[in-house]
Scaffold this active site. Structure first.
Site, short mmCIF file in Angstrom:
data_model
loop_
_atom_site.label_atom_id
_atom_site.label_comp_id
_atom_site.label_asym_id
_atom_site.label_seq_id
_atom_site.Cartn_x
_atom_site.Cartn_y
_atom_site.Cartn_z
N CYS A 112 11.03 12.61 23.42
CA CYS A 112 11.33 13.85 23.28
C CYS A 112 10.24 14.96 24.14
O CYS A 112 10.32 16.16 24.19
CB CYS A 112 11.79 14.48 22.13
N CYS A 172 11.09 14.10 16.74
CA CYS A 172 12.74 13.35 16.72
C CYS A 172 12.61 12.19 16.02
O CYS A 172 13.67 11.46 15.86
CB CYS A 172 12.74 13.06 18.34
N TYR A 198 -7.52 7.34 11.93
CA TYR A 198 -6.80 6.08 11.84
C TYR A 198 -6.96 5.54 13.25
O TYR A 198 -6.65 4.00 13.29
CB TYR A 198 -5.06 6.49 12.01
N HIS A 240 4.48 0.73 3.47
CA HIS A 240 3.68 1.99 3.97
C HIS A 240 3.48 1.93 5.56
O HIS A 240 2.68 2.75 5.96
CB HIS A 240 2.43 1.80 3.17
N ASP A 275 -2.17 -2.86 8.18
CA ASP A 275 -2.66 -3.85 9.17
C ASP A 275 -1.55 -4.88 9.47
O ASP A 275 -0.73 -4.87 8.88
CB ASP A 275 -3.93 -4.52 8.66
N ASN A 313 -5.66 -11.32 -8.40
CA ASN A 313 -6.56 -10.08 -7.92
C ASN A 313 -8.23 -10.44 -8.33
O ASN A 313 -8.30 -11.50 -8.99
CB ASN A 313 -6.32 -8.88 -8.69
N LEU A 314 -8.92 -9.82 -7.46
CA LEU A 314 -10.40 -9.79 -8.20
C LEU A 314 -10.45 -9.74 -9.37
O LEU A 314 -11.35 -10.16 -10.30
CB LEU A 314 -11.35 -8.88 -7.00
N SER A 355 -4.35 -2.51 -6.61
CA SER A 355 -4.90 -1.87 -7.89
C SER A 355 -3.68 -1.41 -8.74
O SER A 355 -4.02 -1.12 -9.89
CB SER A 355 -5.68 -0.64 -7.50
N ARG A 371 -9.79 2.97 12.05
CA ARG A 371 -8.99 1.94 11.22
C ARG A 371 -8.43 1.17 12.33
O ARG A 371 -8.38 -0.38 12.13
CB ARG A 371 -8.37 2.38 10.16
C1 BJW Z 1 -9.49 -7.81 -4.04
C2 BJW Z 1 -10.54 -8.34 -3.16
C3 BJW Z 1 -10.64 -9.67 -2.86
C4 BJW Z 1 -10.84 -6.18 -3.53
N1 BJW Z 1 -9.82 -10.34 -3.36
N2 BJW Z 1 -8.58 -8.61 -4.51
C5 BJW Z 1 2.37 10.53 -10.72
C6 BJW Z 1 3.16 9.40 -11.54
C7 BJW Z 1 3.68 8.46 -10.42
C8 BJW Z 1 3.73 8.51 -9.08
C9 BJW Z 1 3.23 9.63 -8.73
C10 BJW Z 1 2.64 10.50 -9.55
N3 BJW Z 1 1.95 11.65 -8.87
C11 BJW Z 1 2.35 11.32 -7.66
C12 BJW Z 1 3.00 10.26 -7.40
C13 BJW Z 1 3.49 9.47 -6.13
C14 BJW Z 1 2.45 8.95 -5.39
C15 BJW Z 1 1.33 8.17 -6.21
O1 BJW Z 1 1.80 6.95 -6.43
N4 BJW Z 1 0.46 8.60 -6.67
C16 BJW Z 1 -0.72 8.09 -7.22
C17 BJW Z 1 -1.83 8.21 -6.80
C18 BJW Z 1 -0.38 8.48 -8.99
N5 BJW Z 1 3.11 8.05 -4.39
C19 BJW Z 1 3.77 8.57 -3.38
O2 BJW Z 1 3.58 9.64 -3.22
C20 BJW Z 1 4.52 7.61 -2.49
N6 BJW Z 1 5.71 8.06 -2.27
C21 BJW Z 1 6.72 8.36 -3.24
O3 BJW Z 1 6.13 8.17 -4.51
O4 BJW Z 1 7.85 8.71 -2.89
C22 BJW Z 1 8.80 9.35 -3.87
C23 BJW Z 1 10.20 8.13 -3.88
C24 BJW Z 1 9.43 6.79 -3.79
C25 BJW Z 1 10.70 5.93 -3.89
C26 BJW Z 1 12.03 6.30 -3.92
C27 BJW Z 1 12.19 7.69 -3.82
C28 BJW Z 1 11.18 8.51 -3.82
C29 BJW Z 1 4.04 7.35 -1.31
C30 BJW Z 1 2.65 6.49 -1.38
C31 BJW Z 1 1.96 6.37 0.09
C32 BJW Z 1 0.64 5.53 -0.39
N7 BJW Z 1 -0.16 5.84 0.98
C33 BJW Z 1 -1.29 5.03 1.13
C34 BJW Z 1 -1.94 5.04 2.72
C35 BJW Z 1 -1.03 4.41 3.57
C36 BJW Z 1 -1.64 4.41 5.23
C37 BJW Z 1 -2.90 3.93 5.24
O5 BJW Z 1 -3.20 2.83 4.93
O6 BJW Z 1 -3.94 5.08 5.37
O7 BJW Z 1 -1.28 3.53 1.14
S1 BJW Z 1 -2.50 5.49 -0.06
C38 BJW Z 1 -3.21 3.78 -0.07
O8 BJW Z 1 -2.91 3.31 -1.52
C39 BJW Z 1 -2.43 3.04 0.79
C40 BJW Z 1 -2.25 1.70 0.05
O9 BJW Z 1 -1.18 1.00 0.64
C41 BJW Z 1 -2.06 2.15 -1.42
C42 BJW Z 1 -2.22 1.17 -2.48
O10 BJW Z 1 -3.53 0.73 -2.37
P1 BJW Z 1 -3.98 -0.67 -2.82
O11 BJW Z 1 -3.50 -1.73 -1.75
O12 BJW Z 1 -3.58 -1.09 -3.85
O13 BJW Z 1 -5.48 -0.90 -2.77
P2 BJW Z 1 -6.60 -0.34 -3.61
O14 BJW Z 1 -7.97 0.17 -2.91
O15 BJW Z 1 -6.19 0.80 -4.57
O16 BJW Z 1 -6.89 -1.65 -4.60
C43 BJW Z 1 -7.61 -2.74 -3.81
C44 BJW Z 1 -7.34 -3.91 -4.97
O17 BJW Z 1 -7.91 -4.99 -4.30
C45 BJW Z 1 -8.12 -3.59 -6.30
O18 BJW Z 1 -7.29 -4.23 -7.24
C46 BJW Z 1 -9.17 -4.85 -6.14
O19 BJW Z 1 -9.68 -5.55 -7.31
C47 BJW Z 1 -8.70 -5.72 -5.27
N8 BJW Z 1 -9.60 -6.53 -4.32
N9 BJW Z 1 -11.33 -6.97 -2.94
C48 BJW Z 1 -8.61 -10.03 -4.14
N10 BJW Z 1 -11.63 -10.11 -2.04
#
Ligand code: BJW
Length: 225
Positions: free
Chosen positions: A135, A116, A52, A105, A90, A194-195, A173, A55
């Site tokens: 704390c 705490c 982090y 997130h 970001d 999206n791309l 995604s 980043r």
């Molecule tokens: C362009 C481009 C350009 C490129 N122009 N486009 C099975 C089923 C369902 C759920 C689960 C399951 N097993 C486990 C779960 C839950 C789990 C989950 O979803 N897992 C999956 C992998 C299956 N989720 C969790 O654990 C979440 N919590 C949860 O569910 O709690 C329970 C609950 C919820 C609600 C109520 C009550 C209870 C927490 C998820 C936390 C995710 N954390 C991260 C890290 C954050 C910190 C950090 O940044 O380091 O979040 S992981 C990472 O993925 C980050 C992102 O925000 C997140 C999403 O990624 P994103 O933004 O979509 O990026 P990419 O890389 O995946 O996609 C990029 C996209 O951009 C692509 O589409 C490209 O085409 C496009 N692109 N260039 C336009 N120039």
């Protein structure tokens, strides 16, 4: 019109911030179990802070692009009521001038005490031994939401999406829940920018594909006409 825009890593890709799941994405270089889970942090907090810290530095050295600026212009115009729900940690929406931004997130620039629950502005570089300013326990972590943790403001986000006239997902995604499921809560129009098609592309009423710096300003231009 009430508009909710969900943004993902793709909107910041052209600012030089890596996405997660693309061919050169962060999850091809790091094991998400090591750097984006509470268990990984408990095992090796120094590795997670290094990840982090790097980043945070990358984010500070970058800046908002034409897509962030276009969304800020749309909000400022007051032609519509816009809320941005971002999965990104970001601060590029804020630096572009957007004000109604919900970070589901968490934020790279904020720190959280795991002991705490206090929150404060993160220093440029964080270390496992940093004491909490409230704390004094050395349990400080980035204020971001890892796998297995509950994203922030879910009640507010769900209500906003359900009440929206238009829900737009940009550069995500749709692989990570609950963000990926928000489109199913929308009662109004839905649009994916999206791309390439996301995992949920077929759930959207309309889709446009291309780089965010092109398709987002184009769409905002239409909304302002
Ligand atoms: C362009 C481009 C350009 C490129 N122009 N486009 C099975 C089923 C369902 C759920 C689960 C399951 N097993 C486990 C779960 C839950 C789990 C989950 O979803 N897992 C999956 C992998 C299956 N989720 C969790 O654990 C979440 N919590 C949860 O569910 O709690 C329970 C609950 C919820 C609600 C109520 C009550 C209870 C927490 C998820 C936390 C995710 N954390 C991260 C890290 C954050 C910190 C950090 O940044 O380091 O979040 S992981 C990472 O993925 C980050 C992102 O925000 C997140 C999403 O990624 P994103 O933004 O979509 O990026 P990419 O890389 O995946 O996609 C990029 C996209 O951009 C692509 O589409 C490209 O085409 C496009 N692109 N260039 C336009 N120039």
């Amino acid at each position: 019109m009430k508009i909710v825009v969900l943004t993902g890593a793709g909107i910041s890709a052209e600012s030089g911030l890596g996405t997660f799941r693309d061919v050169d994405g962060l999850w091809t270089k790091y094991d998400l179990n090591d750097v984006a889970t509470p268990e990984g942090f408990a095992r090796d907090p120094a590795l997670v802070h290094d990840f982090y810290n790097a980043r945070r530095r990358n984010c500070q050295e970058s800046g908002p692009n034409a897509a962030h600026h276009a969304l800020a212009r749309l909000e400022k115009s007051k032609a519509h009521v816009l809320t941005i729900v971002t999965q990104n940690v970001d601060d590029l929406h804020e630096r572009a001038g957007s004000q109604a931004v919900i970070h589901m997130h968490g934020q790279l620039m904020r720190a959280l005490c795991a002991a705490c629950g206090a929150r404060w502005d993160a220093p440029a570089v964080m270390h496992p031994a940093d004491p909490c300013p409230t704390c004094a326990v050395p349990a400080t972590r980035p204020d971001v939401v890892w796998f297995g943790e509950i994203p922030y403001a879910m009640d507010e986000i769900s209500a906003l999406v359900a009440a929206s006239d238009l829900f737009v997902a940009i550069g995500t995604s749709a692989e990570v829940y609950p963000a990926a499921g928000l489109v199913e809560m929308a009662q109004g129009e839905t649009l994916e920018l999206n791309l390439k098609p996301s995992a949920r592309a077929n759930s959207f009423g309309a889709r446009r594909f291309g780089p965010a710096t092109e398709v987002v300003p184009e769409w905002v231009g239409e909304m302002l006409n």
